[in-house]
Write an enzyme that holds these catalytic residues in place. Structure first.
Site, mmCIF file in Angstrom:
data_model
loop_
_atom_site.group_PDB
_atom_site.id
_atom_site.type_symbol
_atom_site.label_atom_id
_atom_site.label_comp_id
_atom_site.label_asym_id
_atom_site.label_seq_id
_atom_site.Cartn_x
_atom_site.Cartn_y
_atom_site.Cartn_z
ATOM 1 N N GLY A 57 6.894 -1.848 6.204
ATOM 2 C CA GLY A 57 8.254 -2.334 6.308
ATOM 3 C C GLY A 57 9.209 -1.409 7.037
ATOM 4 O O GLY A 57 8.893 -0.253 7.330
ATOM 5 N N GLU A 58 10.387 -1.924 7.361
ATOM 6 C CA GLU A 58 11.481 -1.171 7.985
ATOM 7 C C GLU A 58 12.498 -0.838 6.892
ATOM 8 O O GLU A 58 13.208 -1.719 6.399
ATOM 9 C CB GLU A 58 12.121 -2.010 9.098
ATOM 10 N N ASN A 104 -4.064 5.378 15.742
ATOM 11 C CA ASN A 104 -5.074 5.064 14.731
ATOM 12 C C ASN A 104 -5.505 3.610 14.900
ATOM 13 O O ASN A 104 -4.704 2.701 14.673
ATOM 14 C CB ASN A 104 -4.494 5.291 13.332
ATOM 15 N N SER A 158 10.967 6.220 15.087
ATOM 16 C CA SER A 158 9.746 5.742 15.742
ATOM 17 C C SER A 158 10.101 5.412 17.193
ATOM 18 O O SER A 158 10.543 4.297 17.485
ATOM 19 C CB SER A 158 9.204 4.506 15.024
ATOM 20 N N LEU A 159 9.915 6.377 18.068
ATOM 21 C CA LEU A 159 10.385 6.235 19.447
ATOM 22 C C LEU A 159 9.315 5.600 20.334
ATOM 23 O O LEU A 159 9.486 4.498 20.838
ATOM 24 C CB LEU A 159 10.804 7.598 19.992
ATOM 25 N N HIS A 160 8.242 6.337 20.624
ATOM 26 C CA HIS A 160 7.022 5.841 21.264
ATOM 27 C C HIS A 160 7.142 5.504 22.748
ATOM 28 O O HIS A 160 6.121 5.237 23.392
ATOM 29 C CB HIS A 160 6.453 4.635 20.516
ATOM 30 N N CYS A 209 -1.401 6.530 9.773
ATOM 31 C CA CYS A 209 -0.151 5.983 10.294
ATOM 32 C C CYS A 209 -0.400 4.701 11.088
ATOM 33 O O CYS A 209 -1.243 4.664 11.990
ATOM 34 C CB CYS A 209 0.509 7.035 11.188
ATOM 35 N N CYS A 242 3.547 8.663 1.119
ATOM 36 C CA CYS A 242 4.073 7.690 2.086
ATOM 37 C C CYS A 242 4.364 6.392 1.342
ATOM 38 O O CYS A 242 3.458 5.734 0.829
ATOM 39 C CB CYS A 242 3.057 7.461 3.195
ATOM 40 N N SER A 259 12.048 7.013 7.892
ATOM 41 C CA SER A 259 11.668 6.682 9.270
ATOM 42 C C SER A 259 12.136 5.272 9.609
ATOM 43 O O SER A 259 11.930 4.333 8.836
ATOM 44 C CB SER A 259 10.146 6.767 9.423
ATOM 45 N N CYS A 267 1.103 -1.509 15.756
ATOM 46 C CA CYS A 267 1.128 -1.254 14.319
ATOM 47 C C CYS A 267 0.449 -2.385 13.551
ATOM 48 O O CYS A 267 0.797 -3.562 13.721
ATOM 49 C CB CYS A 267 2.576 -1.096 13.848
ATOM 50 N N GLU A 285 0.833 -1.199 0.000
ATOM 51 C CA GLU A 285 0.000 0.000 0.000
ATOM 52 C C GLU A 285 0.871 1.255 0.000
ATOM 53 O O GLU A 285 1.910 1.313 0.664
ATOM 54 C CB GLU A 285 -0.941 0.002 1.211
ATOM 55 N N CYS A 308 6.417 -6.978 7.308
ATOM 56 C CA CYS A 308 7.423 -6.398 8.209
ATOM 57 C C CYS A 308 7.889 -7.466 9.189
ATOM 58 O O CYS A 308 7.140 -8.386 9.519
ATOM 59 C CB CYS A 308 6.823 -5.206 8.959
ATOM 60 N N CYS A 350 5.875 -4.501 15.872
ATOM 61 C CA CYS A 350 5.528 -3.463 16.850
ATOM 62 C C CYS A 350 4.072 -3.660 17.247
ATOM 63 O O CYS A 350 3.193 -3.791 16.391
ATOM 64 C CB CYS A 350 5.746 -2.076 16.257
#
Length: 413
Positions: free
Chosen positions: A210-211, A341, A264-266, A384, A139, A242, A153, A126, A146, A150
């Site tokens: 993905g990373e 989200n 991507s800390l969080h 996101c 994006c 990112s 996600c 996507e 992935c 996470c």
């Protein structure tokens, strides 16, 4: 003993159908995503004389990345003979659009289909376009699925199928510019929400599926082409990569690509980040922040963006905000607060809006820009953390059976 294949198995049957439909075009090599040197080698391979190669490479580069053509027949300053020779062995076509959705806020999401390339059957990813006042952000995905899992996600619930090639990464940008009328002589769809002036796609973010840093070489190649001044010509300050924190590749990103960095800390504690972003177990917060401090070119003009998803009752207290400010002390940074989200089956809730605003106010007063990202495209699962496809990798036995059938000639067009 001859190998057999179960045609009642839907995955295998789909793979056979896709291969049959692709026919001889499946064997053509894409020119999109090749470096200038590789384009030169491709031209030599079809008989272009060495003294003409540099000129022909420049012509191809212009048609692909300035004019945005997707058919050799449109390359009008190249001889018909050469165009036919190119078309016989190479392709410049766009990926198949399996689905296109448009949100009520103007966000667009494309489900794009690519060849198997080892996955056993065609794969889908996507890509999302987010129009805003004064800019349009694309994006882009870097992998099918992935590996990072996470917990907040949606993409992380899809196992990794395979890396995307440089061509497949770059094709997402080319297709979006096609669909939005962002190339010369291309029309913008009637009623589309796009910036009033300038480029329709002015910014790209490697924040899709993905990373990116687990597919470093292909991402690097694609982004260097996207930022090439004689082609797509996107400023590196308008390209953001990112990562969830692949520390060794963060250094390489700064040195070899030179784009803007987002983390991507969080979470600000290792125990919580281990749960939310499991790669933290390999590269804990201390190592991650040191890599950010050492990022080449870091300055107030080239700040690192730290992404922080707001999860109700998990990471959204004022104590978390204080620890976040303390953690980033001395790092030129912007902190993007992302309202969570939701997606089907998610275990988290979004923090209350008033709570998010208090969190943002605290960080702003400490001297850090802390915008709250307005959720976009939630109604089409384009926001996101919501991206995902249904692609899965065929098991080894199924792939071998499929390959045996193809060798036997039963799947030829």
């Amino acid at each position: 003993m001859p190998q057999t294949i179960d045609l009642k198995d839907t995955d295998t049957r789909d793979a056979l159908s896709a291969r049959h439909a692709a026919g001889p075009h499946a064997l053509k090599q894409p020119l999109i995503g090749m470096s200038r040197e590789e384009l030169g080698e491709a031209l030599l391979a079809i008989g272009v004389k060495d003294r003409q190669v540099k000129m022909r490479v420049q012509q191809l580069w212009h048609w692909l990345y300035v004019r945005g053509v997707s058919d050799f027949a449109d390359m009008l300053n190249i001889s018909k003979e050469l165009r036919l020779a190119l078309a016989e062995k190479y392709t410049v076509s766009r990926p198949e659009i399996a689905d296109e959705q448009i949100s009520e806020d103007g966000t667009r999401k494309w489900l794009l289909r690519f060849p198997p390339r080892g996955a056993g059957k065609p794969v889908e990813i996507e890509t999302v376009y987010i129009p805003e006042e004064g800019r349009g952000t694309l994006c882009i995905s870097s992998q099918v699925g992935c590996t990072l899992t996470c917990s907040f996600c949606h993409t992380g619930t899809q196992k990794l199928v395979r890396n995307l090639t440089a061509e497949e990464i770059l094709s997402q940008l080319l297709l979006a510019r096609d669909r939005l009328g962002d190339f010369p002589h291309k029309d913008t769809p009637q009623g589309a929400i796009v910036p009033a002036e300038g480029r329709k796609v002015s910014n790209i973010v490697m924040m899709g599926m993905g990373e990116p840093l687990y597919n470093f070489d292909n991402v690097k190649k694609a982004l260097l082409i996207a930022s090439d001044n004689e082609g797509l010509s996107l400023s590196k300050r308008r390209i953001t990569l990112s990562t969830s924190g692949v520390v060794p590749e963060i250094y390489r990103t700064g040195e070899e690509i030179g784009v803007m960095l987002a983390i991507s800390l969080h979470a600000v504690r290792d125990d919580l980040r281990d749960e939310l972003v499991p790669i933290n177990k390999k590269y804990p917060i201390k190592e991650l922040i040191q890599a950010c401090r050492d990022y080449p070119g870091l300055s107030n003009a080239r700040r690192i963006t730290f992404e922080y998803v707001m999860l109700k009752g998990v990471n959204d207290t004022l104590e978390d905000a204080r620890d976040l400010v303390k953690l980033l002390k001395g790092v030129p940074a912007k902190i993007n607060l992302i309202p969570f989200n939701p997606w089907p089956g998610s275990a988290y809730e979004c923090s209350d809006w008033e709570h998010i605003e208090r969190f943002a106010d605290f960080i702003n007063k400490a001297g850090y820009a802390s915008p709250i990202r307005t959720p976009r495209g939630r109604d089409i699962l384009a926001a996101c953390g919501q991206l995902k496809s249904e692609s899965e990798r065929l098991r080894k036995t199924e792939r071998l059976a499929l390959e045996a059938m193809m060798i036997a000639g039963h799947g030829e067009a």
